[in-house]
Design a protein around this motif. Structure first.
Motif, PDB file in Angstrom:
ATOM      1  N   UNK A 192      10.637  -7.888  -8.618  1.00  0.00           N
ATOM      2  CA  UNK A 192       9.968  -6.590  -8.653  1.00  0.00           C
ATOM      3  C   UNK A 192       8.545  -6.684  -8.130  1.00  0.00           C
ATOM      4  N   UNK A 193       7.847  -7.754  -8.495  1.00  0.00           N
ATOM      5  CA  UNK A 193       6.465  -7.925  -8.030  1.00  0.00           C
ATOM      6  C   UNK A 193       6.436  -8.089  -6.517  1.00  0.00           C
ATOM      7  N   UNK A 194       7.368  -8.871  -5.976  1.00  0.00           N
ATOM      8  CA  UNK A 194       7.425  -9.073  -4.528  1.00  0.00           C
ATOM      9  C   UNK A 194       7.829  -7.796  -3.802  1.00  0.00           C
ATOM     10  N   UNK A 195       8.826  -7.092  -4.329  1.00  0.00           N
ATOM     11  CA  UNK A 195       9.251  -5.858  -3.684  1.00  0.00           C
ATOM     12  C   UNK A 195       8.135  -4.822  -3.678  1.00  0.00           C
ATOM     13  N   UNK A 196       7.392  -4.722  -4.783  1.00  0.00           N
ATOM     14  CA  UNK A 196       6.267  -3.800  -4.824  1.00  0.00           C
ATOM     15  C   UNK A 196       5.182  -4.177  -3.833  1.00  0.00           C
ATOM     16  N   UNK A 197       5.022  -5.474  -3.579  1.00  0.00           N
ATOM     17  CA  UNK A 197       4.025  -5.948  -2.625  1.00  0.00           C
ATOM     18  C   UNK A 197       4.434  -5.615  -1.190  1.00  0.00           C
ATOM     19  N   UNK A 198       5.700  -5.868  -0.858  1.00  0.00           N
ATOM     20  CA  UNK A 198       6.156  -5.687   0.520  1.00  0.00           C
ATOM     21  C   UNK A 198       6.495  -4.238   0.852  1.00  0.00           C
ATOM     22  N   UNK A 199       6.779  -3.436  -0.161  1.00  0.00           N
ATOM     23  CA  UNK A 199       7.204  -2.050   0.081  1.00  0.00           C
ATOM     24  C   UNK A 199       6.398  -1.093  -0.808  1.00  0.00           C
ATOM     25  N   UNK A 200       5.100  -0.989  -0.587  1.00  0.00           N
ATOM     26  CA  UNK A 200       4.254  -0.198  -1.492  1.00  0.00           C
ATOM     27  C   UNK A 200       4.561   1.303  -1.491  1.00  0.00           C
ATOM     28  N   UNK A 201       5.222   1.789  -0.440  1.00  0.00           N
ATOM     29  CA  UNK A 201       5.547   3.216  -0.381  1.00  0.00           C
ATOM     30  C   UNK A 201       6.950   3.521  -0.896  1.00  0.00           C
ATOM     31  N   UNK A 216      25.852   5.652  -3.039  1.00  0.00           N
ATOM     32  CA  UNK A 216      26.858   5.262  -2.052  1.00  0.00           C
ATOM     33  C   UNK A 216      26.540   3.895  -1.474  1.00  0.00           C
ATOM     34  N   UNK A 217      27.594   3.148  -1.175  1.00  0.00           N
ATOM     35  CA  UNK A 217      27.408   1.827  -0.575  1.00  0.00           C
ATOM     36  C   UNK A 217      27.069   1.923   0.904  1.00  0.00           C
ATOM     37  N   UNK A 218      27.380   3.064   1.529  1.00  0.00           N
ATOM     38  CA  UNK A 218      27.147   3.210   2.970  1.00  0.00           C
ATOM     39  C   UNK A 218      26.653   4.620   3.283  1.00  0.00           C
ATOM     40  N   UNK A 219      25.986   4.730   4.434  1.00  0.00           N
ATOM     41  CA  UNK A 219      25.599   6.029   5.007  1.00  0.00           C
ATOM     42  C   UNK A 219      24.654   6.837   4.122  1.00  0.00           C
ATOM     43  N   UNK A 220      23.844   6.161   3.355  1.00  0.00           N
ATOM     44  CA  UNK A 220      22.833   6.828   2.528  1.00  0.00           C
ATOM     45  C   UNK A 220      21.675   5.859   2.322  1.00  0.00           C
ATOM     46  N   UNK A 221      20.471   6.352   2.509  1.00  0.00           N
ATOM     47  CA  UNK A 221      19.291   5.541   2.202  1.00  0.00           C
ATOM     48  C   UNK A 221      18.814   5.879   0.796  1.00  0.00           C
ATOM     49  N   UNK A 222      18.737   4.881  -0.028  1.00  0.00           N
ATOM     50  CA  UNK A 222      18.290   5.021  -1.414  1.00  0.00           C
ATOM     51  C   UNK A 222      16.919   4.388  -1.526  1.00  0.00           C
ATOM     52  N   UNK A 223      15.967   5.102  -2.095  1.00  0.00           N
ATOM     53  CA  UNK A 223      14.610   4.577  -2.230  1.00  0.00           C
ATOM     54  C   UNK A 223      14.264   4.385  -3.697  1.00  0.00           C
ATOM     55  N   UNK A 224      13.898   3.159  -4.043  1.00  0.00           N
ATOM     56  CA  UNK A 224      13.398   2.874  -5.385  1.00  0.00           C
ATOM     57  C   UNK A 224      11.891   3.110  -5.375  1.00  0.00           C
ATOM     58  N   UNK A 225      11.394   4.029  -6.192  1.00  0.00           N
ATOM     59  CA  UNK A 225       9.963   4.331  -6.161  1.00  0.00           C
ATOM     60  C   UNK A 225       9.108   3.122  -6.546  1.00  0.00           C
ATOM     61  N   UNK A 226       7.936   3.047  -5.924  1.00  0.00           N
ATOM     62  CA  UNK A 226       6.918   2.062  -6.279  1.00  0.00           C
ATOM     63  C   UNK A 226       5.652   2.832  -6.632  1.00  0.00           C
ATOM     64  N   UNK A 233      15.600   3.597 -11.930  1.00  0.00           N
ATOM     65  CA  UNK A 233      14.638   2.486 -11.957  1.00  0.00           C
ATOM     66  C   UNK A 233      13.424   2.837 -11.120  1.00  0.00           C
ATOM     67  N   UNK A 234      12.323   2.168 -11.407  1.00  0.00           N
ATOM     68  CA  UNK A 234      11.165   2.196 -10.512  1.00  0.00           C
ATOM     69  C   UNK A 234      10.377   0.907 -10.687  1.00  0.00           C
ATOM     70  N   UNK A 235       9.536   0.636  -9.699  1.00  0.00           N
ATOM     71  CA  UNK A 235       8.739  -0.585  -9.649  1.00  0.00           C
ATOM     72  C   UNK A 235       7.285  -0.229  -9.911  1.00  0.00           C
ATOM     73  N   UNK A 236       6.613  -1.021 -10.728  1.00  0.00           N
ATOM     74  CA  UNK A 236       5.168  -0.893 -10.915  1.00  0.00           C
ATOM     75  C   UNK A 236       4.518  -2.036 -10.144  1.00  0.00           C
ATOM     76  N   UNK A 237       3.716  -1.694  -9.154  1.00  0.00           N
ATOM     77  CA  UNK A 237       3.155  -2.692  -8.251  1.00  0.00           C
ATOM     78  C   UNK A 237       2.391  -3.772  -9.005  1.00  0.00           C
ATOM     79  N   UNK A 238       2.614  -5.029  -8.598  1.00  0.00           N
ATOM     80  CA  UNK A 238       1.944  -6.192  -9.178  1.00  0.00           C
ATOM     81  C   UNK A 238       2.140  -6.292 -10.688  1.00  0.00           C
ATOM     82  N   UNK A 239       3.258  -5.768 -11.152  1.00  0.00           N
ATOM     83  CA  UNK A 239       3.501  -5.738 -12.603  1.00  0.00           C
ATOM     84  C   UNK A 239       4.960  -6.074 -12.918  1.00  0.00           C
TER      85      UNK A 239
END
Length: 220
Positions: free
Chosen positions: A117-126, A142-152, A176-182
């Protein structure tokens, strides 16, 4: 406080059952290395009206919790009267658990400090975009044909600030969501589903970080 009721009217049996379940799940995540030191916290909703949650206590090794190491909190994350162990402090993040329970309708919430989670928040801050991955079905997408965004969202010591940053970013579906650097938060209709969502999102975050341009897999 009677022998049957405690912590703002919650039956003793319900609180003890919640404590046992939270201790077992905490030990599982600690064994994975996702709750190092005394970090992380879990909760389950006990009642909705009024909102009451059982939250793991602060400052204890999450691999060694007992059924009594929980605190009942209200919709603001404040300990309610008549706690069985009134000197135990609730997690400092209990207020955020309450906001997630209210806003997302979650009945169980997991907060862990896994490195993914810490790495993903670092590389994908938006926000972490994901698509065409079979494991997305495990969080109801869906496994295909959809973009899913986990918030950071940015980190803060003010749980209301984190909640205010997450709520407008939430699509009403991603549990789920990611808290940056946390770390990360994940939830479900019960602790088992919340655990599954946590494990699946950790897998997805690891994949995204290791396959990004210049990442460990992409570099080979």
């Amino acid at each position: 406080m009677t022998g049957l009721v405690q912590a703002g009217g919650i039956p003793r049996s319900a609180l003890e059952a919640a404590g046992r379940a939270l201790a077992a799940e905490s030990a599982r995540f600690a064994g994975m290395g996702w709750m190092r030191g005394t970090s992380g916290n879990l909760s389950v909703v006990l009642t909705r009206d009024p909102l009451r949650l059982a939250v793991t206590v602060s400052g204890l090794d999450k691999g060694e919790l007992t059924s009594g190491d929980v605190v009942v909190v209200d919709e603001r994350g404040r300990a309610v009267p008549d706690q069985p162990n009134p000197d135990l402090p609730p997690s400092a993040e209990a207020a955020l658990h309450a906001r997630i329970a209210a806003h997302a309708g979650a009945d169980a919430i997991v907060h862990v400090h896994c490195m993914a989670a810490v790495l993903a928040g670092h590389w994908y801050p938006d926000g972490l975009p994901l698509r065409d991955l079979e494991m997305l079905k495990g969080i109801g997408r869906k496994a295909h044909d959809e973009t899913v965004t986990i918030p950071v969202v940015p980190n803060s010591q003010d749980m209301d600030e984190i909640a205010a940053a997450w709520e407008p970013r939430w699509d009403g579906q991603v549990p789920a969501f990611i808290v940056a650097r946390h770390g990360m938060y994940a939830w479900g209709r019960d602790l088992t589903q919340a655990r599954h969502h946590t494990e699946i999102v950790e897998f997805l975050m690891t994949f995204a970080s290791e396959t990004r341009p210049g990442g460990s897999v992409g570099a080979r």
